[in-house]
Scaffold this motif. Sequence first.
Motif, short mmCIF file in Angstrom:
data_model
loop_
_atom_site.label_atom_id
_atom_site.label_comp_id
_atom_site.label_asym_id
_atom_site.label_seq_id
_atom_site.Cartn_x
_atom_site.Cartn_y
_atom_site.Cartn_z
N GLN A 1 -49.01 -20.31 17.53
CA GLN A 1 -48.29 -19.29 16.78
C GLN A 1 -49.26 -18.34 16.07
O GLN A 1 -49.00 -17.15 15.97
CB GLN A 1 -47.37 -19.94 15.74
N ALA B 1 -63.84 -9.97 15.10
CA ALA B 1 -63.63 -10.67 13.83
C ALA B 1 -64.56 -11.87 13.71
O ALA B 1 -65.05 -12.18 12.63
CB ALA B 1 -62.17 -11.10 13.70
N ARG B 2 -64.78 -12.55 14.84
CA ARG B 2 -65.60 -13.77 14.77
C ARG B 2 -67.08 -13.44 14.68
O ARG B 2 -67.82 -14.07 13.95
CB ARG B 2 -65.37 -14.63 16.03
N ILE C 1 -57.93 -17.85 16.29
CA ILE C 1 -58.41 -18.14 14.93
C ILE C 1 -59.80 -17.52 14.76
O ILE C 1 -60.68 -17.68 15.62
CB ILE C 1 -58.51 -19.66 14.68
N VAL C 2 -59.99 -16.79 13.67
CA VAL C 2 -61.28 -16.13 13.47
C VAL C 2 -62.04 -16.66 12.25
O VAL C 2 -63.22 -16.40 12.08
CB VAL C 2 -61.12 -14.59 13.36
N TYR D 1 -51.56 -26.62 3.85
CA TYR D 1 -51.20 -27.42 2.68
C TYR D 1 -51.68 -28.86 2.86
O TYR D 1 -51.74 -29.36 3.98
CB TYR D 1 -49.69 -27.38 2.48
N LYS E 1 -49.71 -28.62 -1.96
CA LYS E 1 -50.44 -27.44 -2.47
C LYS E 1 -51.48 -26.99 -1.45
O LYS E 1 -51.92 -27.79 -0.61
CB LYS E 1 -51.14 -27.80 -3.80
N PHE F 1 -47.02 -7.76 13.24
CA PHE F 1 -47.19 -9.12 12.70
C PHE F 1 -47.05 -9.16 11.18
O PHE F 1 -47.60 -10.03 10.51
CB PHE F 1 -48.53 -9.73 13.14
N LYS G 1 -53.87 -12.22 13.68
CA LYS G 1 -52.58 -11.75 13.19
C LYS G 1 -52.44 -11.88 11.68
O LYS G 1 -51.88 -11.00 11.04
CB LYS G 1 -51.45 -12.59 13.81
N ALA G 2 -52.88 -12.99 11.10
CA ALA G 2 -52.53 -13.25 9.71
C ALA G 2 -53.43 -14.32 9.11
O ALA G 2 -54.11 -15.05 9.83
CB ALA G 2 -51.08 -13.74 9.63
N PRO H 1 -64.81 -21.21 14.76
CA PRO H 1 -63.40 -21.40 14.39
C PRO H 1 -62.49 -21.53 15.62
O PRO H 1 -61.38 -22.04 15.52
CB PRO H 1 -63.07 -20.14 13.58
N LEU I 1 -44.49 -11.71 7.69
CA LEU I 1 -44.68 -12.94 8.45
C LEU I 1 -43.37 -13.68 8.70
O LEU I 1 -43.33 -14.58 9.53
CB LEU I 1 -45.65 -13.86 7.69
#
Lengths: 531, 123
Positions: free
Chosen positions: B30, A518-519, B34-35, B65, B50, A457, B59-60, B83, A460
């Motif tokens: 995608q 992680a959570r 979510i953490v 924005y 912004k 991953f 993952k990332a 989350p 990106l």
Amino acid sequence: MNPPNKSGWKPAMNATDQDGMHIGPATVSGNRALMLEEPLSFEIGHAEITGVDLPEIDPAAANRLGGLERSDPIGLVGLSEPETVRHYTRLSRQNYAIDLGLFPLGSCTMKHNPRLNEKVARMPGFADVHPLQPVDTVRGALEVINELAHWLIDLTGMHGVAMSPKAGAHGELCGMLCIRAALEARGDARKVVLCPESAHGTNPATAAFAGYETEDIPAGADGRVDLEALKARLGPDVAAVMITNPNTCGLFERDMKAISDAVHEAGGFVYCDGANFNAIVGKVRPGDLGVDAMHINLHKTFSTPHGGGGPGSGPVVLSEALSPYGPLPYTARTKDGVVHLIEEESAESFSEEHFGGVMDSFGRMTAFHGQMGMFTRALTYMLSHGADGLRQVAEDAVLNANYILRSLEDLLHAPYADSGPCMHEALFGDKDFGGDLSTLDLAKGMIDEGYHPMTVFFPLVVHGAMLVEPTETESKAALDQFIASFRSVAERANAGDESLKQAPYYAPRRRLDETQAARKPVLAWNDPNLT
Amino acid sequence: MARYFTDEHEWIDVEGDTATVGITDYAQEQLGDIVFVELPEVGAMVEKGKDAAVVESVKAASDVYAPISGEVTEANDALEDDPALVNTSPEEEGWFFKLTIGDKEELEGLMDLKAYKAFVDEL
């Protein structure tokens, strides 16, 4: 007898596990022959056991704690010395390391750490020095720092080098602080730093930490920086451009010189992330490409241990424009052949005498000189390879990466396969996977094959990215074995093989719940007897 | 109430002078699980285009924005504890923040549902 691992989850040990795979008879201990199931140290130990004989407390002795002595149990683990040694040795056997096998983490350059480096670093004259020793007693160590600095300047075609930064990101910060100091010295209040979308996350983070706003530079379809888009964005507000070259798609930025020229013309500076310097060392000098500052990861390009094996070290080479602003202390050889350590007290008079008074350091990055143990290792690596050997390092690293790219591109989506040869790493995406399988499933399948997974991953810009960096230290036989495993797991992924969803099957632990970890991380031991 | 979409996969509900902002179902899919979500402070001024929030998955980490400029009036505190709401209900309960709309003209050029669907189909 109770199994020793009371709190942990472990693979099913019955004749067949939940997926119907034959494993063999269960063992009482939870061990599988020499694969030892290791409990937590808290689960082995008893608080009253200690590896040290402490004298009994003399009740008659004066208590000088004034009532502050602890009355509750402290909850520390209690282990004897042999229990401690066995515990960590057993855990270490479940670890994966560069000394065990190919470590294909892209962008990390997990290459062999030559044993000669270790031998030299352990010589008493290097191993036992202290940074506060009188300078006259560490002339040899200063000589090593200065010699290494000389090599780094030569290999990069730059003007100066700051040796003290302790890792890549620390080096980035050092470089950006030099740029800021140079801009401030000319009274230029530029605010924006541009980074490509494929940049290491540390690049924009460093720019932000140094007080700048960051903006993305778009990439072209070939995976390289879009020169025209960059030129269009340049202006009086752009302080610097941070570019990784070779970049994180494993490609050489062919327009680097044109990029640097355009940035300089617009009054900005060029920072190059040198994390991937191993692909071009001895072949390309960043100074010739107009770079103003670049960190070099000694722990990547120059083979010093990292990833838990040792500290990093990130010297920063600087252009003539930035050199006066580099951090203290630094070493310099005077005409009489003596290497001096230049600190605050001596900086002004020294630079006046030897550099015409232009030194205007922004300050210090570290208390002392830098990672001495890594300096000795890196210099050993350079001297044992020589300039021609270092060139071959780059050539072999690139050859190995291309061998992997071309051995997999028929099976896996290789987005930049048509952009020419890759540099040190090969990049794949998950486009051709079947079912709802993802890159994560392939990575877990690689664990069953006995490999540490590749970087996943990242970058990106590629969907479900898999970034593979074999490094130059792998033989063709080792690469062929890795490729066979990689192909087999990739074929299963493309075929939508649902069994991959359960991988790894054979690791000491099955698939961990990364989301939950992680959570809701559990970061401290809770004694189940107390809760 | 009108809902708009951006090409950065944010949705924005406009009701009077107030806008509610979140990320789309496509975006959460995608990103994966979510953490962590970092939300803007109430009272913060955000500027169109912004970064206004950060969303972190296994993952990332990605920036969210601001689809339009304005002052943040409310942040969805429920995301701090949970989350996963962004995964389970991205376009309703998993909203990120509300803001007062500074300039309604900035809404021009954003996509409606149909245009956004066509945009996602192209990806």
